[in-house]
Enzyme design. Structure first.
Site, PDB file in Angstrom:
ATOM      1  CG  ASP A 199      -3.894  -1.541  -0.165  1.00 28.89           C
ATOM      2  OD1 ASP A 199      -3.103  -2.270   0.459  1.00 28.89           O
ATOM      3  OD2 ASP A 199      -3.863  -0.294  -0.100  1.00 28.89           O
ATOM      4  CB  SER A 250      -0.947  -0.042   1.199  1.00 26.86           C
ATOM      5  OG  SER A 250      -1.972   0.913   1.056  1.00 26.86           O
TER       6      SER A 250
END
Length: 732
Positions: A597, A486
């Site tokens: 993500d 992320s």
């Protein structure tokens, strides 16, 4: 005539006498080796240090020779020699001893044989002491006296899955591969090795024990074990074990504890190897490169550097290093190579420029092969590399590493994927010409002592990673590989570009400026055009392989419900997938799948770094908040969007949680458990957990401020940790 008598008679004029009283020390473990000793009367006790105290590994009596091991194989004294009562010793200088050996092939072989026996017994004594968890001289000596020796050639089978369990083995030197049949649903069938033994599970090197479970349950072997290079084992049969248990019942308890620990899946540093032999081919400026490599590896343990000329010099026989299978020098050379392997933590084998007999032997002996090449190799250089790699065709246990030397003026590497594809290497290491720092990083990665940094997700709180990095650099901690998830992915990629602290802050400010481009939430809250454009501007023109440092990031494959680890291919696509917060940013199409993500499954992918065999130390920085949004008021079990909107635009704080905060926190909640498991299982060596009060997940306009907070929050913990690391240079 025995060896000691022959030595004294021939070298009487140059040998000097030393008289020792009871308890006097002749040499200490770790001393430099430049003398050989003959015991003329009395007795010496050989001991080595362990975490459980001194371990007696042997006794040397009248007429015996000692000290020849390190004179032959190089390195430092492997044991402390102490007189047990009045003892007389004749001391022979190393040069005199080596001249004496020249031309006495029969005695040279005897010296090598005695040296091998002593060095192997010393290794077994250390392993048995660790197995027992205490120093029991009587029991240790009893076990050493009763083990049987077994030598395996590369490729030879130790035992197969389903065989009778009849012994346990101490790995004295060499390397074993452990495999299991692929009919177990828990195994990844894609990992089936080239031997046909099944799925590759792990490798075992010097100092490890295999087969000890069979000493307790006598059930059939649960896996197949094969030597991947020439290996020496000390075998303890079940019958001998049972005899020893009758004499020392505590032995059963010690073995049972070890087995229970293994069955509990006690953390194993899969990337960590007790010892490694590295073959290095460096046709350009080899002395400079090898000097830096050996000096760096020596910071982590003992290392012996061998070339064909050095081997000829050690053995006092020109050309013996080039011996082939039918050459009379092979037995002595083989003994020497074994002693060098067992007597040092690492052995660096500098190959000849061409595919000579020594080069072939070095490749057979190596656990890793490091090929140093220029960024634009010519026809001759390509031929040499191709010839070496052809020798390793089908040899899947040897990690093949390309180290590419780039011009000093280049901004970043290029064409790495093409070089990897052309030579079929496992990985690539980039080195800037003239940079000792880059050469030292290459040495650490090649020897398995790399230092990896893993960065978590956490929205704008990820700017604190920049502060932690500055604190690490100030404390003298080198970063050899980076990984992230992320928000940690673009930060880690910037580090992999080999940017300075100021350059990283500037990049972050530009990359995350005016990031939020809201749209009709049919796919996601944000259009994602701005962040995609920013990522493309910084990373869009090159592949992951073209970063200066090894890099990976992770995403979550929604289609296949698994983590995707991105180590190769387009940098921008991988980073964009890693930051695609579900519901906030659109997912990324990837070979027909959808990626989001990586924090959905693992917000701190430290295990990926730990599983890399080039990495020994894992540092992780976690910026995810410990707690998520709270309910500021009881708004019931349904919410009108219009009511929430009126509350937000009205006076006073809104009592409703935002969509983005709920989505972000939902993703991070499961990741907290992964982080706790990493701490509990010892995956991470240094965990830096940021508190960052007042820093929100979407505060993307606070780069410098959050970076400073991250520095302040981590610097003391980093300094305290680095002060305990023997490999750390200290403050930069």
């Amino acid at each position: 005539m025995d060896l000691g008598t022959s030595l004294i008679e021939d070298l009487a004029a140059s040998a000097r006498s030393v008289a020792l009283g009871h308890g006097d020390v002749l040499v200490n473990e770790g001393d430099d080796a430049d003398e050989v000793y003959v015991i003329t009367s009395g007795e010496l006790v050989a001991t080595t240090a362990s975490t459980h105290g001194a371990v007696t590994v042997g006794r040397i009596g009248s007429g015996q020779v000692v000290g020849e091991v390190t004179v032959i194989a190089g390195g430092q004294r492997m044991a402390t020699l102490t007189a047990d009562g009045p003892t007389e010793v004749r001391v022979i200088a190393r040069d005199d001893f080596e001249r004496w050996l020249t031309g006495r092939s029969d005695l040279a072989d005897e010296v090598s044989s005695q040296a091998r026996d002593r060095i192997d017994r010393t290794q077994v004594a250390a392993m048995v002491t660790e197995l027992l968890g205490a120093s029991d001289p009587g029991l240790v000596q009893n076990i050493i006296d009763r083990v049987q020796w077994r030598r395996l050639e590369a490729g030879e089978l130790l035992f197969a899955e389903g065989d009778e369990s009849d012994a346990a083995y101490f790995v004295v030197g060499g390397r074993l591969r452990v495999s299991k049949r692929a009919d177990d649903d828990d195994l990844d069938v894609r990992a089936i090795d080239a031997t046909g033994d099944g799925v590759h599970l792990t490798e075992l090197g010097r100092g490890e024990v295999v087969g000890e479970l069979g000493l307790l349950d006598e059930a059939p072997r649960s896996a197949t074990v094969r030597a991947v290079r020439d290996t020496t084992l000390a075998m303890l049969t079940i019958d001998t074990f049972e005899e020893l248990v009758m004499e020392s019942p505590a032995l059963m308890l010690h073995v049972a504890r070890r087995v229970i620990a293994r069955l509990r899946n006690e953390p194993r540093r899969s990337g960590r190897a007790a010892s490694l032999t590295i073959a290095v081919m460096a046709p350009v400026d080899p002395d400079t490169i090898l000097d830096v490599v050996v000096a760096e590896i020596a910071r982590f343990g003992s290392v012996l550097r061998l070339s064909s000329d050095r081997v000829d010099g050690f053995l006092n026989r020109v050309g013996i290093s080039q011996s082939t299978a039918d050459n009379v020098g092979v037995p002595r050379l083989s003994e020497f190579m074994h002693e060098a392997d067992v007597g040092n933590d690492h052995v660096v084998l500098h190959t000849d420029p061409e595919l000579s007999g020594w080069t072939r032997r070095a490749l057979r002996q190596a656990d890793r092969v490091l090929l140093v090449i220029s960024a634009q190799p010519d026809v001759d250089e390509r031929r040499r590399i191709a010839e070496v790699l052809a020798q390793l065709d089908g040899v899947d246990h040897v990690r093949k590493m390309l180290a590419v030397i780039h011009p000093e003026s280049i901004d970043r590497p290029r064409g790495s994927a093409r070089l990897l594809a052309e030579f079929g290497a496992d990985e690539i290491i980039h080195v800037r010409s003239g940079s000792n720092e880059h050469l030292r990083r290459m040495a650490r990665l090649a020897s398995g002592h790399g230092i990896g940094l893993v960065l978590s997700g956490g929205g704008a709180r990820g700017f604190a990673h920049l502060g932690a990095l500055r604190a690490l650099r100030e404390s003298g901690v080198p970063i050899d590989a980076v990984g992230g998830c992320s928000m940690g992915a673009p930060i880690a990629a910037g580090i992999a570009l080999d940017l300075t602290d100021d350059e990283l802050v500037d990049m972050a400010e530009k990359q995350f400026h005016k990031l939020l481009d809201y749209t009709v939430p049919m796919v996601a809250l944000l259009k994602g055009q701005r962040i995609t454009r920013n990522i493309e501007e910084n990373f869009g023109s090159f592949d992951i392989e073209d970063l200066w440092l090894p890099f990976y990031c992770v995403s979550t494959n929604l289609t296949l419900s698994r983590i995707e680890v991105h180590r190769r291919g387009a940098s921008a696509q991988a980073i964009r997938a890693s930051v695609a917060i579900p519901g906030v940013l659109p997912p990324v199409p990837y070979d027909g799948d959808l990626l989001v993500d990586g924090g959905v499954l693992n917000n701190l992918p430290a295990q990926v770094m730990r599983d890399d065999s080039t990495i020994d130390t894992v540092i992780a920085v976690d910026v995810a908040p410990r707690q998520g949004p709270r309910a500021r008021k009881d708004f019931g079990q349904f919410v009108s969007g219009f009511s929430a909107l009126r509350s937000k635009v009205g006076r006073g704080p809104s009592g409703f949680p935002s969509v983005s905060s709920v989505l972000l926190r939902s993703m991070l909640t499961g990741a907290i458990h992964n982080q706790q498991r990493s701490l509990r299982n010892g995956v991470v060596d240094l965990m830096i957990q940021m508190h960052l009060p007042g820093v929100g997940l979407l505060d993307f306009d606070r780069v410098r401020e959050v970076s400073q907070v991250g520095y302040d929050d981590s610097v003391e913990a980093i300094r305290a940790w680095t002060a305990l690391q023997p490999w750390c240079d200290g403050a930069a």
